[in-house]
Design an enzyme around this catalytic site. Structure first.
Site, PDB file in Angstrom:
ATOM      1  N   ARG A 222       1.046  -1.314  -0.031  1.00  0.00           N
ATOM      2  CA  ARG A 222      -0.010   0.112   0.058  1.00  0.00           C
ATOM      3  C   ARG A 222       0.869   1.267   0.025  1.00  0.00           C
ATOM      4  NH1 ARG A 222      -3.551  -2.858  -1.551  1.00  0.00           N
ATOM      5  NH2 ARG A 222      -5.312  -3.344  -0.443  1.00  0.00           N
ATOM      6  N   HIS A 270      -0.918   0.043  -9.739  1.00  0.00           N
ATOM      7  CA  HIS A 270      -1.565  -0.826  -9.009  1.00  0.00           C
ATOM      8  C   HIS A 270      -2.223  -2.164  -9.875  1.00  0.00           C
ATOM      9  CE1 HIS A 270      -3.845  -1.170  -4.783  1.00  0.00           C
ATOM     10  NE2 HIS A 270      -3.366  -2.417  -5.257  1.00  0.00           N
TER      11      HIS A 270
HETATM   12  P1  NAP Z   1      -1.381 -11.683   4.862  1.00  0.00           P
HETATM   13  O1  NAP Z   1      -1.593 -13.362   4.259  1.00  0.00           O
HETATM   14  O2  NAP Z   1      -2.462 -11.335   5.796  1.00  0.00           O
HETATM   15  O3  NAP Z   1       0.050 -11.675   5.504  1.00  0.00           O
HETATM   16  C1  NAP Z   1       0.534 -10.285   6.145  1.00  0.00           C
HETATM   17  C2  NAP Z   1       1.731 -10.736   6.496  1.00  0.00           C
HETATM   18  O4  NAP Z   1       2.079  -9.576   7.076  1.00  0.00           O
HETATM   19  C3  NAP Z   1       1.822 -11.770   7.587  1.00  0.00           C
HETATM   20  O5  NAP Z   1       2.822 -12.657   7.397  1.00  0.00           O
HETATM   21  C4  NAP Z   1       1.941 -11.062   9.028  1.00  0.00           C
HETATM   22  O6  NAP Z   1       2.630 -11.834   9.859  1.00  0.00           O
HETATM   23  C5  NAP Z   1       2.779 -10.013   8.474  1.00  0.00           C
HETATM   24  N1  NAP Z   1       2.634  -8.728   9.290  1.00  0.00           N
HETATM   25  C6  NAP Z   1       1.500  -8.064   9.641  1.00  0.00           C
HETATM   26  N2  NAP Z   1       1.721  -6.949  10.468  1.00  0.00           N
HETATM   27  C7  NAP Z   1       2.935  -7.053  10.942  1.00  0.00           C
HETATM   28  C8  NAP Z   1       3.697  -6.237  11.623  1.00  0.00           C
HETATM   29  N3  NAP Z   1       3.360  -5.413  12.436  1.00  0.00           N
HETATM   30  N4  NAP Z   1       4.976  -6.768  11.893  1.00  0.00           N
HETATM   31  C9  NAP Z   1       5.593  -7.806  11.039  1.00  0.00           C
HETATM   32  N5  NAP Z   1       4.911  -8.368  10.079  1.00  0.00           N
HETATM   33  C10 NAP Z   1       3.494  -8.078  10.046  1.00  0.00           C
HETATM   34  O7  NAP Z   1      -1.625 -10.750   3.553  1.00  0.00           O
HETATM   35  P2  NAP Z   1      -1.398 -10.890   1.735  1.00  0.00           P
HETATM   36  O8  NAP Z   1      -2.657 -11.626   1.435  1.00  0.00           O
HETATM   37  O9  NAP Z   1      -0.045 -11.739   1.781  1.00  0.00           O
HETATM   38  O10 NAP Z   1      -1.426  -9.669   1.443  1.00  0.00           O
HETATM   39  C11 NAP Z   1      -0.505  -8.525   1.993  1.00  0.00           C
HETATM   40  C12 NAP Z   1      -0.855  -7.194   1.416  1.00  0.00           C
HETATM   41  O11 NAP Z   1      -0.573  -7.266  -0.198  1.00  0.00           O
HETATM   42  C13 NAP Z   1      -2.324  -6.759   1.462  1.00  0.00           C
HETATM   43  O12 NAP Z   1      -2.860  -6.460   2.753  1.00  0.00           O
HETATM   44  C14 NAP Z   1      -2.511  -5.821   0.432  1.00  0.00           C
HETATM   45  O13 NAP Z   1      -2.181  -4.565   0.952  1.00  0.00           O
HETATM   46  C15 NAP Z   1      -1.303  -5.987  -0.637  1.00  0.00           C
HETATM   47  N6  NAP Z   1      -1.721  -6.577  -2.032  1.00  0.00           N
HETATM   48  C16 NAP Z   1      -1.417  -5.607  -3.144  1.00  0.00           C
HETATM   49  C17 NAP Z   1      -1.825  -6.110  -4.150  1.00  0.00           C
HETATM   50  C18 NAP Z   1      -1.365  -5.163  -5.340  1.00  0.00           C
HETATM   51  O14 NAP Z   1      -2.016  -5.498  -6.713  1.00  0.00           O
HETATM   52  N7  NAP Z   1      -0.342  -4.240  -5.348  1.00  0.00           N
HETATM   53  C19 NAP Z   1      -2.508  -7.124  -4.464  1.00  0.00           C
HETATM   54  C20 NAP Z   1      -2.819  -8.062  -3.253  1.00  0.00           C
HETATM   55  C21 NAP Z   1      -2.686  -7.470  -2.295  1.00  0.00           C
HETATM   56  P3  NAP Z   1       2.056 -13.037  10.620  1.00  0.00           P
HETATM   57  O15 NAP Z   1       2.347 -14.076   9.288  1.00  0.00           O
HETATM   58  O16 NAP Z   1       3.129 -13.378  11.588  1.00  0.00           O
HETATM   59  O17 NAP Z   1       0.525 -12.804  10.971  1.00  0.00           O
HETATM   60  C1  GLV Z   2      -4.920  -5.458  -3.964  1.00  0.00           C
HETATM   61  O1  GLV Z   2      -4.432  -4.417  -3.790  1.00  0.00           O
HETATM   62  C2  GLV Z   2      -5.688  -6.220  -3.009  1.00  0.00           C
HETATM   63  O2  GLV Z   2      -5.458  -5.993  -1.902  1.00  0.00           O
HETATM   64  O3  GLV Z   2      -6.184  -7.023  -3.318  1.00  0.00           O
END
Ligand code: NAP
Ligand code: GLV
Length: 307
Positions: A222, A270
């Protein structure tokens, strides 16, 4: 009959409605209009507050994205579970996007492309792979897939998350106590954290200065994770060699934003991991059916934690 309401800003509704109706033939699936009757489940992306004000009976809110930061800023019906997309075809997209950005920097491909445009045939000294550590912030669904993809190119890979994990080939750092060590051991920094009160502005002058000299930033999570001016300053001072940015504080990125004019920054709109309609509908339909059978589902957001 289960009632599902669809309210996704910026999304053509017809194919989603058709897909959801085909996947859940026993449900009534309708496009939300102001004043429509309350539903059991909602499928949403960036809905207006009015939507939730008129949906007091929701049992589940299915977000058609992985990140729920914008959704959690709204007033939601307190009994409704917020469910995010888990992978649904995004992890492989994220792995390919981040791998290409890392490799582009490692192999100087930006410089070779500029040389080719200028008609120059020039070689540069190859970088040492063992001195090119990549640190992945966030080892969730997307971060873990990215970290594993990078190990296949034999980069030293570090990962940082809140709780401990065992990911083959990844050196793991846990929590605030190991954050500075993680940064000091990384040259390229990939951000795949959720945006929460703990992670907002986490890419700033102090943290980015801790990266190894020549560091490179890849922000695919983000825009509000990054302090824009701090990144620009560290690129200008040559502590950082550049950045690949897919997400921004204000999207679309305003024409006057200095990122457009910084040649060491590569921008995309994005698009690093797009929501794929068929995969997403299949995942949401499976979860609604499971809830109907009284089963537990994965992907429920912990609102207090923010992800
Ligand atoms: P997720 O499965 O919820 O993984 C989040 C990770 O971040 C987990 O490993 C978590 O740790 C860690 N985390 C959270 N807070 C933390 C902190 N304070 N300190 C250290 N580690 C922390 O999320 P995801 O599905 O991988 O997605 C991640 C993000 O990618 C989304 O929230 C979104 O903003 C972004 N995204 C972007 C796009 C794009 O097109 N640019 C697309 C999709 C998603 P734990 O494992 O220990 O809980
Ligand atoms: C895109 O940014 C998502 O959070 O899926």
């Amino acid at each position: 009959m289960i009632k599902i309401t669809f309210c996704c800003t910026g999304t053509e509704p017809a194919p989603w409605l058709a897909g959801l109706r085909a996947a859940l033939p026993q449900a009534q699936v309708e496009l939300w209009q102001p004043g429509t009757t309350p539903a059991d489940y909602a499928v949403v992306w960036a809905p207006p507050q009015q939507f939730f004000d008129e949906q007091p009976k929701l049992k589940g809110i299915f977000n058609i994205g992985a990140g729920v930061d914008a959704l959690l800023r709204l007033r939601l019906p307190p009994q409704a579970a917020v469910v995010r997309l888990e992978d649904a075809g995004m992890a492989v997209q994220m792995a390919e996007y981040v791998s290409q950005a890392v490799i582009r920097n490692f192999r100087d491909l930006e410089t070779y492309a500029a040389d080719a445009r200028a008609g120059h045939w020039t070689y540069y000294k190859p970088r040492q792979r063992n001195e090119f550590s990549v640190g992945v912030m966030g080892l969730g669904v997307l971060g873990a897939r990215v970290a594993q993809a990078l190990t296949h190119f034999e980069f030293p890979v570090n990962g940082w998350s809140r709780s401990s994990k065992a990911l083959g080939g990844v050196r793991h750092f846990v929590g605030a106590a190991q954050f500075h060590d993680f940064l000091a051991n990384s040259r390229v920094l990939v951000n795949l954290l959720p945006l929460t009160p703990e992670t907002v502005n986490i890419l700033n002058r102090d943290t980015l200065s801790r990266l190894q000299p020549g560091g490179y930033v890849i922000n695919v999570a983000r825009g509000a994770h990054l302090v824009d001016e701090d990144l620009l300053e560290l690129i200008k001072s040559c502590h950082l060699s550049g950045a690949t940015l897919d997400v921004f504080r204000t999207e679309p990125l305003r024409p006057e934003h200095p990122f457009w004019r910084e040649p060491k920054i590569t921008l995309t709109p994005h698009t690093s991991a797009r929501t794929l309609r068929a995969d997403s509908i299949a995942q949401i339909a499976d979860k609604i059916a499971a809830l109907g059978r009284g089963e537990k589902i994965a992907g429920i957001v912990d609102a207090a934690r923010g992800y």
